[in-house]
Scaffold this active site. Structure first.
Site, PDB file in Angstrom:
ATOM      1  N   HIS A 138       0.816  -1.224   0.000  1.00  0.00           N
ATOM      2  CA  HIS A 138       0.000   0.000   0.000  1.00  0.00           C
ATOM      3  C   HIS A 138       0.850   1.275   0.000  1.00  0.00           C
ATOM      4  CE1 HIS A 138      -3.496  -2.426   0.508  1.00  0.00           C
ATOM      5  NE2 HIS A 138      -3.150  -2.864   1.701  1.00  0.00           N
ATOM      6  N   ASP A 172      -2.448 -10.760  -2.023  1.00  0.00           N
ATOM      7  CA  ASP A 172      -2.970 -10.248  -0.764  1.00  0.00           C
ATOM      8  C   ASP A 172      -4.472  -9.960  -0.939  1.00  0.00           C
ATOM      9  OD1 ASP A 172      -1.802  -8.717   1.933  1.00  0.00           O
ATOM     10  OD2 ASP A 172      -3.585  -7.712   1.139  1.00  0.00           O
ATOM     11  N   HIS A 174      -6.067  -7.423  -0.088  1.00  0.00           N
ATOM     12  CA  HIS A 174      -6.293  -6.025  -0.455  1.00  0.00           C
ATOM     13  C   HIS A 174      -5.566  -5.658  -1.744  1.00  0.00           C
ATOM     14  CE1 HIS A 174      -6.456  -6.278   4.033  1.00  0.00           C
ATOM     15  NE2 HIS A 174      -7.553  -5.561   3.853  1.00  0.00           N
ATOM     16  N   ASP A 261      -4.055 -12.907   4.101  1.00  0.00           N
ATOM     17  CA  ASP A 261      -5.297 -12.409   4.713  1.00  0.00           C
ATOM     18  C   ASP A 261      -6.540 -12.823   3.915  1.00  0.00           C
ATOM     19  OD1 ASP A 261      -4.254 -10.722   2.780  1.00  0.00           O
ATOM     20  OD2 ASP A 261      -4.359  -8.903   3.989  1.00  0.00           O
TER      21      ASP A 261
HETATM   22  C1  SP5 Z   1      -0.879  -5.070   3.995  1.00  0.00           C
HETATM   23  C2  SP5 Z   1      -2.317  -5.129   4.351  1.00  0.00           C
HETATM   24  O1  SP5 Z   1      -2.915  -6.205   4.342  1.00  0.00           O
HETATM   25  N1  SP5 Z   1      -2.893  -3.985   4.746  1.00  0.00           N
HETATM   26  C3  SP5 Z   1      -4.265  -3.967   5.103  1.00  0.00           C
HETATM   27  C4  SP5 Z   1      -4.756  -2.657   5.564  1.00  0.00           C
HETATM   28  C5  SP5 Z   1      -6.209  -2.807   5.918  1.00  0.00           C
HETATM   29  N2  SP5 Z   1      -6.638  -1.864   6.837  1.00  0.00           N
HETATM   30  C6  SP5 Z   1      -8.046  -1.886   7.099  1.00  0.00           C
HETATM   31  C7  SP5 Z   1      -8.204  -2.259   8.507  1.00  0.00           C
HETATM   32  C8  SP5 Z   1      -9.577  -2.121   9.074  1.00  0.00           C
HETATM   33  C9  SP5 Z   1      -9.430  -2.878  10.365  1.00  0.00           C
HETATM   34  N3  SP5 Z   1     -10.359  -2.710  11.363  1.00  0.00           N
HETATM   35  C10 SP5 Z   1     -11.639  -3.276  11.133  1.00  0.00           C
HETATM   36  C11 SP5 Z   1     -12.214  -3.611  12.477  1.00  0.00           C
HETATM   37  C12 SP5 Z   1     -13.694  -3.472  12.460  1.00  0.00           C
HETATM   38  N4  SP5 Z   1     -14.159  -3.578  13.796  1.00  0.00           N
HETATM   39 ZN    ZN Z   2      -3.904  -7.182   2.948  1.00  0.00          ZN
END
Ligand code: SP5
Ligand code: ZN
Length: 320
Positions: A138, A172, A174, A261
């Site tokens: 990212h 990944d 994302h 993930d």
């Molecule tokens: C490298 C990678 O996998 N980065 C991922 C970034 C994602 N961030 C979004 C996180 C949102 C997390 N919290 C959600 C909890 C809801 N209660």
């Molecule tokens: Zn990710």
């Protein structure tokens, strides 16, 4: 001979206590224990070829990131006390990449890990695994976000591209907005990504099908967004399309941005892949028979992360 695994403890320097989600402080998902889980499982399963990274010139980071951005991260990071945390107001796209005292050093160590593994692949090693964190995909030219500071995979791809064309396969959960933007106008680096539909998932603003590259890079950026709830067989079908893109491009090297993930029990994501499927996925990737650099990206189920990594590496071992 088993697959070389590059790893250093220096990532432990980066361990922020929380991230901010909707204004609320939550436990930081990108935990240092993720790599402890991976390394313990690898050792237990006979992957014993573990290598410390060597130090590379910081100039290699400047190929992918603005100098001011790099020095901002260094100065802000080194200016903090041990338990301080900074959500910067410059060079940042979201609330998931806070700076702590050890963040810069850990981020540089991740680059050393990935470049050490890239050098092995360039030297003739069929496959190498860079067990690095913080992750990278990212991170853009001058922005951190989504747990990422320096774009490890992009820096490695740039390094490899001096010797021949490179395909980056990003698996990944994302979309790798940083990696996409790094090579968006390049004809020598293909970017192919399979990820959760950005209409439903982070990073929300990129990863759509109509982002296909520009100028010399036109047609060399491929996005495969998939719906929440995607399972093994649906994923396998899309992976085959992505692998066909790589075959058609016929690169000299392959870089896999390996996020775990997509796993069914990941605490922050929404696909349903099972542990044995990672071996199958890796076998299909290994059938490309390309010198392959595996770069660790996301994956947040600390308990099962090691077993996922072992399953994935087994798929590569079969092709040796
Ligand atoms: C490298 C990678 O996998 N980065 C991922 C970034 C994602 N961030 C979004 C996180 C949102 C997390 N919290 C959600 C909890 C809801 N209660
Ligand atoms: Zn990710």
């Amino acid at each position: 001979m088993t697959i070389p695994i590059v790893y250093t403890d220096r990532h432990l320097l980066h361990n922020p206590p929380y991230e901010i989600y909707d204004g609320v402080k939550e436990s930081y998902a990108e935990k240092a224990k993720r790599l402890t889980s991976i390394m313990a499982a690898l050792k237990k399963n006979g992957f014993k070829n573990i290598i410390e990274p060597r130090k590379f010139s910081l100039e290699l980071i400047t190929q992918m990131h603005q100098r001011q951005y790099i020095s901002f991260l260094q100065k802000r990071s080194e200016g903090l006390k041990k338990d301080e945390l900074l959500h910067p107001s410059y060079f940042i796209t979201d609330t998931y990449a806070p700076i702590t005292n050890g963040t810069y050093d850990a981020a540089v160590s991740a680059v050393d890990v990935v470049l050490t593994a890239a050098e092995l692949v360039q030297g003739g090693e069929p496959t190498a695994y860079a067990v690095c964190r913080p992750p990278g995909h990212h991170a853009e030219y001058k922005s951190m976000g989504g747990y990422c500071y320096f774009n490890n995979a992009a820096i490695a791809a740039e390094y490899l591209s001096k010797k021949g064309s490179v395909a980056i396969l990003d698996i990944d959960y994302h979309h790798g907005n940083g990696t996409q933007s790094a090579f968006y106008d390049r004809s020598d680096v293909l970017y192919v990504s399979i990820h959760a539909d950005p209409a439903d998932a982070y990073p929300y603003i990129s990863g759509f099908v109509d982002e296909q590259g520009v100028r010399e890079g036109k047609g060399l950026n491929k996005n495969y967004p998939l719906p929440l709830g995607t399972n093994d067989s649906q994923y396998a079908e899309t992976l085959n399309k992505a692998l066909a893109d790589v075959r058609k491009f016929n690169p000299k090297y392959l870089v896999v941005s390996a996020g775990f993930d997509t796993y069914q029990h990941d605490p922050i994501c929404g696909f349903r892949l099972t542990i044995p499927f990672y071996e199958q996925m890796a076998q299909s990737i290994a059938e490309l028979k390309l010198p392959t650099l595996i770069v660790q990206e996301g994956g947040y189920n600390v308990k099962d992360l090691g077993d996922i990594a072992v399953s994935f590496l087994k798929g590569f071992k079969k092709s040796e």
